[in-house]
Design a protein around this motif. Sequence first.
Motif, PDB file in Angstrom:
ATOM      1  N   GLU A 163       0.840  -1.188   0.000  1.00  0.00           N
ATOM      2  CA  GLU A 163       0.000   0.000   0.000  1.00  0.00           C
ATOM      3  C   GLU A 163       0.883   1.250   0.000  1.00  0.00           C
ATOM      4  OE1 GLU A 163      -3.569   2.011   2.574  1.00  0.00           O
ATOM      5  OE2 GLU A 163      -2.903  -0.010   3.125  1.00  0.00           O
ATOM      6  N   VAL A 164       0.514   2.205  -0.854  1.00  0.00           N
ATOM      7  CA  VAL A 164       1.294   3.431  -0.908  1.00  0.00           C
ATOM      8  C   VAL A 164       1.053   4.222   0.371  1.00  0.00           C
ATOM      9  CG1 VAL A 164       1.663   5.575  -2.185  1.00  0.00           C
ATOM     10  CG2 VAL A 164       1.049   3.480  -3.406  1.00  0.00           C
ATOM     11  N   PRO A 165       2.114   4.588   1.090  1.00  0.00           N
ATOM     12  CA  PRO A 165       1.904   5.297   2.360  1.00  0.00           C
ATOM     13  C   PRO A 165       1.264   6.660   2.138  1.00  0.00           C
ATOM     14  CG  PRO A 165       4.219   5.308   1.742  1.00  0.00           C
ATOM     15  CD  PRO A 165       3.527   4.408   0.776  1.00  0.00           C
ATOM     16  N   SER A 166       0.397   7.016   3.050  1.00  0.00           N
ATOM     17  CA  SER A 166      -0.230   8.340   2.947  1.00  0.00           C
ATOM     18  C   SER A 166       0.194   9.186   4.143  1.00  0.00           C
ATOM     19  CB  SER A 166      -1.753   8.217   2.905  1.00  0.00           C
ATOM     20  OG  SER A 166      -2.214   7.724   4.140  1.00  0.00           O
ATOM     21  N   THR A 196      -4.820  14.964   3.007  1.00  0.00           N
ATOM     22  CA  THR A 196      -4.108  13.687   3.111  1.00  0.00           C
ATOM     23  C   THR A 196      -3.713  13.257   1.706  1.00  0.00           C
ATOM     24  OG1 THR A 196      -5.496  13.113   4.985  1.00  0.00           O
ATOM     25  CG2 THR A 196      -4.255  11.322   3.954  1.00  0.00           C
ATOM     26  N   VAL A 197      -2.425  13.031   1.529  1.00  0.00           N
ATOM     27  CA  VAL A 197      -1.943  12.671   0.186  1.00  0.00           C
ATOM     28  C   VAL A 197      -1.106  11.407   0.274  1.00  0.00           C
ATOM     29  CG1 VAL A 197      -1.969  15.032  -0.708  1.00  0.00           C
ATOM     30  CG2 VAL A 197       0.080  14.152   0.446  1.00  0.00           C
ATOM     31  N   HIS A 198      -0.884  10.824  -0.867  1.00  0.00           N
ATOM     32  CA  HIS A 198      -0.065   9.619  -0.951  1.00  0.00           C
ATOM     33  C   HIS A 198       1.354   9.969  -1.392  1.00  0.00           C
ATOM     34  CE1 HIS A 198      -4.186   7.808  -1.383  1.00  0.00           C
ATOM     35  NE2 HIS A 198      -3.665   7.051  -0.421  1.00  0.00           N
ATOM     36  N   GLY A 199       2.244   9.018  -1.185  1.00  0.00           N
ATOM     37  CA  GLY A 199       3.638   9.232  -1.570  1.00  0.00           C
ATOM     38  C   GLY A 199       3.818   9.409  -3.059  1.00  0.00           C
ATOM     39  N   THR A 200       2.830   8.982  -3.835  1.00  0.00           N
ATOM     40  CA  THR A 200       2.928   9.108  -5.285  1.00  0.00           C
ATOM     41  C   THR A 200       2.276  10.385  -5.802  1.00  0.00           C
ATOM     42  OG1 THR A 200       0.935   7.763  -5.364  1.00  0.00           O
ATOM     43  CG2 THR A 200       3.025   6.639  -5.778  1.00  0.00           C
ATOM     44  N   ASP A 201       1.696  11.172  -4.877  1.00  0.00           N
ATOM     45  CA  ASP A 201       0.960  12.362  -5.314  1.00  0.00           C
ATOM     46  C   ASP A 201       1.889  13.527  -5.607  1.00  0.00           C
ATOM     47  OD1 ASP A 201      -1.470  11.243  -5.327  1.00  0.00           O
ATOM     48  OD2 ASP A 201      -2.097  11.963  -3.342  1.00  0.00           O
ATOM     49  N   ASP A 251      -2.005  17.039  -7.609  1.00  0.00           N
ATOM     50  CA  ASP A 251      -3.026  16.165  -7.013  1.00  0.00           C
ATOM     51  C   ASP A 251      -3.588  16.781  -5.735  1.00  0.00           C
ATOM     52  OD1 ASP A 251      -2.789  13.994  -8.906  1.00  0.00           O
ATOM     53  OD2 ASP A 251      -0.821  13.645  -8.042  1.00  0.00           O
ATOM     54  N   LYS A 263       6.300  14.296  -1.757  1.00  0.00           N
ATOM     55  CA  LYS A 263       7.251  13.673  -0.835  1.00  0.00           C
ATOM     56  C   LYS A 263       8.665  14.222  -1.010  1.00  0.00           C
ATOM     57  CE  LYS A 263       8.518   9.558  -3.564  1.00  0.00           C
ATOM     58  NZ  LYS A 263       9.873   9.965  -3.896  1.00  0.00           N
TER      59      LYS A 263
END
Lengths: 254, 146
Positions: free
Chosen positions: A18-21, A47-52, A56, A100
């Motif tokens: 799971e991509v960390p948020s 709240t965002v993900h590490g890929t955002d 985004d 990130k």
Amino acid sequence: MANSPAVLEASATPVIEEVPSFNVTLFVRRYNPEDGREPYWQDFDVTVHGTDRVLDALHKIKWELDGSLTFRRSCAHGVCGSDAMRINGRNRLACKTLIKDLNINEPIYVEPIKGLEVEKDLVVDMNPFYQAYRDVQPFLIASDKPAKERLQSPEDRARFDDTTKCILCAACTTSCPVFWTDGQYFGPAAIVNAHRFIFDSRDEAAEVRIDILNDKEGVWRCRTTFNCTEACPRGIQVTKAIMEVKQAILRGRR
Amino acid sequence: MSVVIEQPKSPRSRKAANWEKYGWMYMRASGAILLILIFGHLYVNLFVGQGIKGIDFAFVAGKWANPFWKVWDGLMLWLALIHGTNGMRTIANDYAERPMVRKVLNYTLWIVCAALIILGTLVITTFDPCIDPNASTYLPGVCAVK
């Protein structure tokens, strides 16, 4: 790497982690010409993900928190050049800046690019920028009108390869302190696009463009601060291109 | 059949001719020459002989008895003042946003520059080592007793 062949063989169905948020605070420079307020900073917690990417996060704000937030974006993949903005004091494309990679323990500051008039929130009036671009005649000028394509050697093509990468996002021009003064300077982007044709062996109007850029507001206002090279999301060596145009003006030809 | 497409836009109307190119070239050329002139000047004045203790009226008078140092100092004066003033002009152009402020600053700069160049050139070309009444004591061969 963690996914070595041995590990993959051991588990029949590879487990996708799971991509960390994480939570970040964005301070966005807001301005609405209709409410009579001066521009101000507004903060949003998302709240965002590490890929955002920053884009985004802006989408999340616009779609979930405040629909009035206004910004430009089209392709969202660093090609169209619509979403140049000043993120943590540096001009970048919001769609290419991973959150990130910024310092997420501190708020992220997002404001419109400087030197062009703000129309609303992160949207600026790009017309002066485009006018400078038009003024350098950014199109092939050739006297012959061949029925087939014009051939060019790989070496001749390589001469101006770097400056073909420009996407006209204005990150360079609006990072230039000389442009900030009065906006009269042609700006790095216009010079980069002139460079693209001045050093094209198929083009015949190098002298015309050289003459245009030998203007009071032309290449001689460049102070080689390298802000433009640092800001360019395509990695174009902008200052180098400007210096090459200066050299061409001194020679009087390509 | 090939389609004839004329140039979509006529060339931009020419603005008045400008000296920016020559200004840019001047800054580089004068900068390179000034490096030699200034460090040569510092070396001769501060290191050779008695060094800094040797500088007095007689030292300058002795230097200017030689046309070589007159030309050296004259060149240094002209090149450095125009170099500096042109540098200040570009700073004024970069930072002054209102045209009137820019104009006043630029005129002031060039008036001061011209005044300093005229004064300096006058001193170098019309220098009289015997202007001091006591000159005969330290320049006995050159100046008569007044």
